[in-house]
Enzyme design. Structure first.
Site, PDB file in Angstrom:
ATOM      1  N   ASN A  21       0.798  -1.225   0.000  1.00 55.34           N
ATOM      2  CA  ASN A  21       0.000   0.000   0.000  1.00 55.34           C
ATOM      3  C   ASN A  21       0.830   1.275   0.000  1.00 55.34           C
ATOM      4  O   ASN A  21       0.408   2.293  -0.540  1.00 55.34           O
ATOM      5  CB  ASN A  21      -0.982  -0.005   1.183  1.00 55.34           C
ATOM      6  CG  ASN A  21      -0.282  -0.205   2.510  1.00 55.34           C
ATOM      7  OD1 ASN A  21       0.710  -0.905   2.608  1.00 55.34           O
ATOM      8  ND2 ASN A  21      -0.823   0.409   3.550  1.00 55.34           N
ATOM      9  N   GLU A  46       4.474  -3.983  12.468  1.00 55.38           N
ATOM     10  CA  GLU A  46       3.320  -3.084  12.362  1.00 55.38           C
ATOM     11  C   GLU A  46       2.265  -3.849  11.592  1.00 55.38           C
ATOM     12  O   GLU A  46       2.426  -4.137  10.408  1.00 55.38           O
ATOM     13  CB  GLU A  46       3.725  -1.793  11.635  1.00 55.38           C
ATOM     14  CG  GLU A  46       2.725  -0.665  11.855  1.00 55.38           C
ATOM     15  CD  GLU A  46       2.057  -0.211  10.582  1.00 55.38           C
ATOM     16  OE1 GLU A  46       1.128  -0.923  10.139  1.00 55.38           O
ATOM     17  OE2 GLU A  46       2.457   0.814  10.038  1.00 55.38           O
ATOM     18  N   CYS A  69      -3.298   0.891   7.346  1.00 53.84           N
ATOM     19  CA  CYS A  69      -3.589   0.220   8.612  1.00 53.84           C
ATOM     20  C   CYS A  69      -4.147   1.173   9.663  1.00 53.84           C
ATOM     21  O   CYS A  69      -4.626   0.723  10.704  1.00 53.84           O
ATOM     22  CB  CYS A  69      -2.351  -0.480   9.130  1.00 53.84           C
ATOM     23  SG  CYS A  69      -0.871   0.521   9.020  1.00 53.84           S
ATOM     24  N   GLU A 114       8.095   2.229  14.906  1.00 55.32           N
ATOM     25  CA  GLU A 114       8.844   2.887  13.858  1.00 55.32           C
ATOM     26  C   GLU A 114       8.999   4.354  14.241  1.00 55.32           C
ATOM     27  O   GLU A 114       8.317   4.852  15.130  1.00 55.32           O
ATOM     28  CB  GLU A 114       8.112   2.780  12.514  1.00 55.32           C
ATOM     29  CG  GLU A 114       7.980   1.356  11.989  1.00 55.32           C
ATOM     30  CD  GLU A 114       7.184   1.281  10.697  1.00 55.32           C
ATOM     31  OE1 GLU A 114       6.383   2.192  10.432  1.00 55.32           O
ATOM     32  OE2 GLU A 114       7.366   0.307   9.953  1.00 55.32           O
TER      33      GLU A 114
END
Length: 544
Positions: free
Chosen positions: A200, A286, A320, A504
């Site tokens: 994505n 993630e 997400c 992150e």
């Protein structure tokens, strides 16, 4: 995340794969792709192909992998690859071993932080120069509007510049010690690290991971993405395309890989996490999300509508942190929904060719994923579809683009879905939102937390005390107040519950790609040391 998308790298001469460019939907696109891959060189591109976990993203036979544009179904290019399956294990072993050899050499792992900062800064400048071409390539591969990709790509150099700045300013520390000891603590790299990125945000997520990993001094293997062959010593940055269930698994199981960083679905994260844990390696993941957005009755309706529309339908809902559960206080419900449905209708009418600068929302990543979204909406056990709900097949009102040629799904709003329903609980990864009323603050928070995921969330209110209070009560690693999906290289990014582990961005990511090392030096004089450090003299001495 539920699938991975193909990035199209230039092959080095040592690779036996042949890149054949097919006719594109327009001559300009064909020229762009050819020129793009003529001028870009990957660093240690070892794999023959990079395919997806979603089978219909590419067409695969023993010699050929064809990449298609999800907006119109046309072929972008084909890899002609001999012995694809036989090469996979050998390529992984070569990549990891070579990366370890490079790490052990110290050419990058022991380079000064100032040198590494300089390299990252130069890479940021070079990346900036290629943004227009990369945005168009990303649009053709993902079906996202060119306007979105241009905006996103301009942010990429920030991550490289940020970690370059951290290297120049980050300081170690001296730990307190008893006696005449100097205990200074350094951060040292982990070794070989593997990164697995999704479809994505192909380049964006890769850069978010690559920047801190390289800054820390590791040898990095990415599966997959696209980066320049620029400034890095051989073996420091390796692109290793391949299928997730083969290449990804082999990387995760390799004993020399000291960290795996993945952006994927929760099921994939669990499976790889178990493998990585058995190697006693570090793991950052993630994973999935089902972001709630709480709208209180004192929120500014226009701002909230605009914010929720962006949260829910940017990237066609394929992020997400997409706002998928819109929870609205009862006193503002009617006025919000009236404006929100009007906004949704304008987005639908603005859909068209993703290459059109005025296109409001692009396609779904693949026919397979389109069918998955369609099926989830169709088999719901509760709820009323207020708008959307079926794949788009007609012509665009914006530019007469034929939606039936690609994988298009309209922004969809469904009301009164039960909290036990699949649409409330599971990640759809598409432009589908459910809306629900609440009355009290505690009920709103309860609904927001009624999910196994905890990545992102949003709160819309003008009450400052409530904003802080509710943000603290929501089980999510990221909570936006009166905005959504804001991201900065300095801001930690990661989830709670089944949305992942680790973070992150920020100093936290840099430290996650390194480990502390204590060096304890006795600074006492020789005479003093002789008197105090002879444990076996029989006199009482300090132990430890």
């Amino acid at each position: 995340m539920v699938a991975m998308k193909l990035w199209l790298p230039t092959l080095r001469q040592q690779s036996r794969a042949e890149l054949r460019i097919f006719r594109r939907e327009a001559a300009s696109s064909e020229i762009l792709v050819q020129q793009h891959y003529r001028h870009l060189q990957l660093f240690n591109f070892r794999a023959s192909c990079y395919a997806a976990t979603t089978q219909d993203v590419v067409t695969r036979d023993p010699q050929r992998i064809t990449v298609t544009n999800p907006a119109n179904g046309k072929q972008l290019c084909t890899y002609v690859v001999p012995n694809i399956d036989a090469a996979s294990s050998e390529e992984v072993e070569w990549a990891v071993s070579h990366a370890q050899t490079t790490f052990d050499s110290g050419i990058w792992s022991k380079a000064s932080s100032i040198h590494r900062a300089s390299v990252l800064s130069r890479l940021a400048v070079s990346l900036q120069q290629r943004i227009p071409d990369m945005a168009r390539i990303d649009t053709m591969q993902t079906g996202r509007p060119i306007r979105e990709m241009n905006a996103q790509m301009t942010r990429l150099p920030e991550w490289l510049s940020y970690y370059a700045a951290l290297l120049r300013t980050n300081q170690g520390f001296v730990a307190p010690a008893q006696g005449k000891l100097l205990n200074y603590v350094q951060r040292v790299p982990l070794g070989v690290v593997a990164q697995i990125t999704p479809f994505n945000h192909p380049l964006f997520i890769a850069i978010k991971k690559i920047a801190p990993a390289l800054a820390a001094g590791n040898s990095v293997i990415v599966k997959p993405s696209e980066v320049y062959k620029l400034y890095f010593p051989d073996g420091v940055l390796t692109i290793l395309p391949g299928y997730g269930h083969t290449t990804g698994k082999q990387l995760a199981t390799h004993p020399l890989v000291r960290k795996v960083d993945i952006t994927a679905g929760t099921r994939t994260g669990r499976a790889l996490g178990a493998i990585v844990g058995s190697n006693l390696s570090a793991f950052t993941a993630e994973l999935g999300g089902k972001a709630p957005i709480l709208i209180f009755d004192d929120a500014d309706v226009v701002s909230a509508v605009n914010g929720v529309a962006f949260a829910s339908f940017i990237a066609s809902g394929q992020t997400c942190v997409s706002g998928t559960r819109i929870i609205i206080q009862e006193n503002i419900y009617e006025s919000f929904m009236m404006e929100f449905l009007r906004k949704v209708e304008s987005i639908t009418q603005g859909m068209g060719d993703p290459m059109n600068e005025r296109c409001s929302m692009g396609s779904i990543i693949s026919p397979h994923h389109l069918n998955r979204i369609d099926d989830m909406v169709a088999r719901r056990q509760s709820g009323t579809v207020l708008t959307g709900g079926k794949r788009m097949l007609g012509k665009s009102l914006l530019d007469h683009f034929d939606f039936s040629r690609g994988s298009f799904y309209p922004p969809t709003v469904i009301s009164d879905v039960d909290v036990s329903d699949e649409l409330w609980q599971e990640e759809i990864f598409g432009p589908v939102v459910v809306v629900k009323k609440f009355s009290t603050e505690s009920e709103g928070v309860r609904l927001a937390n009624a999910s196994k995921y905890g990545l992102g969330a949003g709160v819309w209110t003008q009450d400052l005390s409530r904003a802080h209070r509710v943000a603290a009560d929501i089980d999510a690693g990221l909570v936006w107040v009166n905005t959504h999906h804001r991201n900065d290289p300095s801001s930690p990014w990661g989830g709670m519950k089944e949305s992942g582990i680790g973070r992150e961005n920020g100093i936290e990511a840099l430290e996650a790609y390194s480990q502390s090392k204590s060096i304890i030096v006795n600074v006492a004089s020789v005479d003093e040391s002789r008197q105090t450090d002879d444990w076996f003299s029989g006199e009482q001495k300090r132990y430890g």
